[in-house]
Design an enzyme around this catalytic site. Sequence first.
Site, mmCIF file in Angstrom:
data_model
loop_
_atom_site.group_PDB
_atom_site.id
_atom_site.type_symbol
_atom_site.label_atom_id
_atom_site.label_comp_id
_atom_site.label_asym_id
_atom_site.label_seq_id
_atom_site.Cartn_x
_atom_site.Cartn_y
_atom_site.Cartn_z
ATOM 1 N N ASN A 9 0.786 -0.824 -0.411
ATOM 2 C CA ASN A 9 -0.036 -0.160 -0.321
ATOM 3 C C ASN A 9 0.714 1.402 -0.384
ATOM 4 O O ASN A 9 1.727 1.465 0.755
ATOM 5 C CB ASN A 9 -0.612 0.037 1.627
ATOM 6 C CG ASN A 9 -1.896 0.847 1.586
ATOM 7 O OD1 ASN A 9 -1.936 1.834 0.545
ATOM 8 N ND2 ASN A 9 -2.125 1.210 3.145
ATOM 9 N N TRP A 10 1.029 2.171 -1.693
ATOM 10 C CA TRP A 10 1.821 3.095 -1.055
ATOM 11 C C TRP A 10 1.445 3.902 -0.805
ATOM 12 O O TRP A 10 2.207 5.668 -0.441
ATOM 13 C CB TRP A 10 2.703 3.196 -2.641
ATOM 14 C CG TRP A 10 3.408 2.374 -3.519
ATOM 15 C CD1 TRP A 10 3.726 0.957 -2.569
ATOM 16 C CD2 TRP A 10 3.904 2.416 -4.534
ATOM 17 N NE1 TRP A 10 5.009 0.585 -3.600
ATOM 18 C CE2 TRP A 10 4.609 1.290 -5.291
ATOM 19 C CE3 TRP A 10 3.912 3.596 -5.520
ATOM 20 C CZ2 TRP A 10 5.200 1.321 -6.553
ATOM 21 C CZ3 TRP A 10 4.562 2.999 -6.916
ATOM 22 C CH2 TRP A 10 5.360 2.239 -6.980
ATOM 23 N N LYS A 11 0.095 4.036 -0.527
ATOM 24 C CA LYS A 11 -0.614 5.786 0.241
ATOM 25 C C LYS A 11 -0.198 6.186 -1.133
ATOM 26 O O LYS A 11 -0.683 6.539 -1.902
ATOM 27 C CB LYS A 11 0.170 5.750 1.558
ATOM 28 C CG LYS A 11 -0.287 4.579 2.523
ATOM 29 C CD LYS A 11 -0.139 4.652 3.724
ATOM 30 C CE LYS A 11 -0.165 3.581 4.984
ATOM 31 N NZ LYS A 11 -0.158 3.735 6.201
ATOM 32 N N HIS A 100 -9.664 1.164 4.622
ATOM 33 C CA HIS A 100 -8.418 1.642 5.207
ATOM 34 C C HIS A 100 -8.774 2.780 6.228
ATOM 35 O O HIS A 100 -9.388 3.393 6.489
ATOM 36 C CB HIS A 100 -7.347 1.841 4.131
ATOM 37 C CG HIS A 100 -5.769 1.606 4.906
ATOM 38 N ND1 HIS A 100 -5.333 2.916 6.013
ATOM 39 C CD2 HIS A 100 -5.318 1.348 4.394
ATOM 40 C CE1 HIS A 100 -3.892 2.874 6.130
ATOM 41 N NE2 HIS A 100 -3.644 1.239 5.874
ATOM 42 N N GLU A 150 -5.083 -5.189 10.425
ATOM 43 C CA GLU A 150 -5.010 -3.791 10.944
ATOM 44 C C GLU A 150 -4.873 -2.989 12.092
ATOM 45 O O GLU A 150 -5.679 -2.183 12.121
ATOM 46 C CB GLU A 150 -4.442 -3.021 9.380
ATOM 47 C CG GLU A 150 -4.345 -3.641 8.422
ATOM 48 C CD GLU A 150 -3.501 -2.603 7.367
ATOM 49 O OE1 GLU A 150 -2.170 -2.350 6.990
ATOM 50 O OE2 GLU A 150 -4.386 -1.728 7.232
ATOM 51 N N GLY A 156 1.664 2.433 10.953
ATOM 52 C CA GLY A 156 2.502 3.549 10.272
ATOM 53 C C GLY A 156 4.151 3.508 11.660
ATOM 54 O O GLY A 156 4.177 4.587 11.671
ATOM 55 N N SER A 183 3.497 -1.764 10.139
ATOM 56 C CA SER A 183 4.878 -1.803 10.501
ATOM 57 C C SER A 183 4.914 -3.295 10.473
ATOM 58 O O SER A 183 6.444 -3.807 10.974
ATOM 59 C CB SER A 183 4.781 -1.661 12.094
ATOM 60 O OG SER A 183 4.081 -0.609 12.880
ATOM 61 N N GLY A 204 2.818 -0.922 4.513
ATOM 62 C CA GLY A 204 2.505 0.274 4.169
ATOM 63 C C GLY A 204 4.343 0.974 3.423
ATOM 64 O O GLY A 204 5.062 0.756 2.234
ATOM 65 N N GLY A 205 4.597 1.451 4.640
ATOM 66 C CA GLY A 205 6.143 1.826 4.573
ATOM 67 C C GLY A 205 7.282 1.515 3.744
ATOM 68 O O GLY A 205 7.577 1.474 2.993
#
Length: 222
Positions: A9-11, A100, A150, A156, A183, A204-205
């Site tokens: 998920n690149w957001k 999300h 999540e 994050g 995370s 994500g990150g």
Amino acid sequence: MKKLLIVANWKMNPERLTQAKLLFNSVKQGIKKIRNTRPNRNQRFSNRVEVVICPPFVYLSALKANGAQDCFWENKGAYTGEISPLMLKDIGVKYVLIGHSERRARGETFEMINKKIKAVLKVGLKPILCIDKLSQIPKDIQGNYILAYEPVFAIGTGKPCSVERSKKMRKNADNNFVLYGGSVNSQNAKDYIEKAGFQGLLIGGASLNSKEFLRIIKNVAI
Ligand code: PGA
């Protein structure tokens, strides 16, 4: 051999299309390389990994990516700014993140999320419903969707959910395909699959760093 789903998920990243292309291509090449190497001579990977990349909408066509971060519940009409499930399907998207926590925090309701899941299923795409508690699972959905557990405190923050706690949630989820997100990194990824029993990860990150993302893929495949 288990089938695992690893979702990036690149957001709202990266800032430019050129950067998105570089990241996407290095991930793609890295995956090819992983698939062509065996962990040891005569040995096969123990799990088969499917990778989904969800970039911002505006990069989808240029990258030919297979995942989207959201969509609307109608297929066409006077809905300024919205993107329909049919439009996503038409450009080759297969998976759509729905609900999300970062969208729920900005006003997306249970009813809206419910309508989105149904609309996504109706056009033959696969919804990935993100939840933080079991009460966020709708009861009246017909069709298969993927769940992503999540916990909000882990998203994050660099503070992943403990394997024990995530395992409890996975067991209670009334759905057989559940991802863990929050995370995730190359150190903890395998534990969520092997110890907690998840069928994949939502990242994500760590998905914005191609080397780290590829390490995660390799670690869970072996
Ligand atoms: P994170 O994000 O991996 O940066 O915690 C996960 C997500 O929001 O899906």
